[in-house]
Design a protein around this motif. Structure first.
Motif, PDB file in Angstrom:
ATOM      1  N   GLU A  34      77.451-126.378  29.245  1.00  0.00           N
ATOM      2  CA  GLU A  34      77.731-126.901  30.329  1.00  0.00           C
ATOM      3  C   GLU A  34      76.443-126.505  31.416  1.00  0.00           C
ATOM      4  O   GLU A  34      76.261-125.273  31.423  1.00  0.00           O
ATOM      5  CB  GLU A  34      79.195-126.890  31.095  1.00  0.00           C
ATOM      6  N   PRO A  35      75.995-127.426  31.971  1.00  0.00           N
ATOM      7  CA  PRO A  35      75.093-126.992  33.053  1.00  0.00           C
ATOM      8  C   PRO A  35      75.573-126.081  34.377  1.00  0.00           C
ATOM      9  O   PRO A  35      76.576-126.523  34.750  1.00  0.00           O
ATOM     10  CB  PRO A  35      74.369-128.305  33.641  1.00  0.00           C
ATOM     11  N   PHE A  36      74.578-125.340  34.550  1.00  0.00           N
ATOM     12  CA  PHE A  36      75.019-124.530  35.917  1.00  0.00           C
ATOM     13  C   PHE A  36      74.322-125.335  37.044  1.00  0.00           C
ATOM     14  O   PHE A  36      73.332-125.388  36.961  1.00  0.00           O
ATOM     15  CB  PHE A  36      74.507-122.979  35.778  1.00  0.00           C
ATOM     16  N   GLU A  37      75.106-125.771  38.042  1.00  0.00           N
ATOM     17  CA  GLU A  37      74.497-126.577  39.124  1.00  0.00           C
ATOM     18  C   GLU A  37      75.107-125.874  40.604  1.00  0.00           C
ATOM     19  O   GLU A  37      76.118-125.434  40.644  1.00  0.00           O
ATOM     20  CB  GLU A  37      75.110-127.825  38.980  1.00  0.00           C
ATOM     21  N   TYR A  38      73.997-125.939  41.438  1.00  0.00           N
ATOM     22  CA  TYR A  38      74.452-125.398  42.878  1.00  0.00           C
ATOM     23  C   TYR A  38      73.724-126.519  43.705  1.00  0.00           C
ATOM     24  O   TYR A  38      72.466-126.616  43.475  1.00  0.00           O
ATOM     25  CB  TYR A  38      74.223-124.011  43.091  1.00  0.00           C
ATOM     26  N   SER A  39      74.239-126.278  45.061  1.00  0.00           N
ATOM     27  CA  SER A  39      73.572-127.412  45.942  1.00  0.00           C
ATOM     28  C   SER A  39      74.009-127.241  47.192  1.00  0.00           C
ATOM     29  O   SER A  39      75.408-126.650  47.484  1.00  0.00           O
ATOM     30  CB  SER A  39      73.246-128.982  45.609  1.00  0.00           C
TER      31      SER A  39
END
Length: 91
Positions: A34-39
């Motif tokens: 699963e992708p690691f995402e942060y915003s």
């Protein structure tokens, strides 16, 4: 600004993208499952500063990091009017 590259770890190579706009900055790392995402809506950080701050959390997912390589940096081109608006807004 868009920054693309790869994170080299003991468990493989993981591509990343960091996108910085006038509205904020976001990071996406393609992991195995699963992708690691942060915003965030704060555009005060530079793309590689955000990546550096999040490397310990990414390392928890992928194992020991051996290196980070930047492959492409795409600057956004803005019109003279957009640049003037940014100057007047103080950004």
């Amino acid at each position: 600004m868009l920054v693309k590259g790869k994170i080299i770890a003991e468990n493989g190579t993981f591509p990343f993208e960091v996108l910085k706009t006038g509205r904020g900055i976001s990071l996406r790392v393609e992991l195995s499952e699963e992708p690691f995402e942060y915003s965030t809506d704060c555009s005060c950080l530079e793309p590689l500063e955000l990546l550096g701050l999040l490397l310990p959390a990414i390392e928890e997912e992928i194992g020991e990091i051996k290196g980070v390589f930047v492959e492409e940096v795409v600057e956004e081109k803005s019109s003279p009017l957009e640049r003037l608006k940014r100057i007047l807004r103080g950004k």
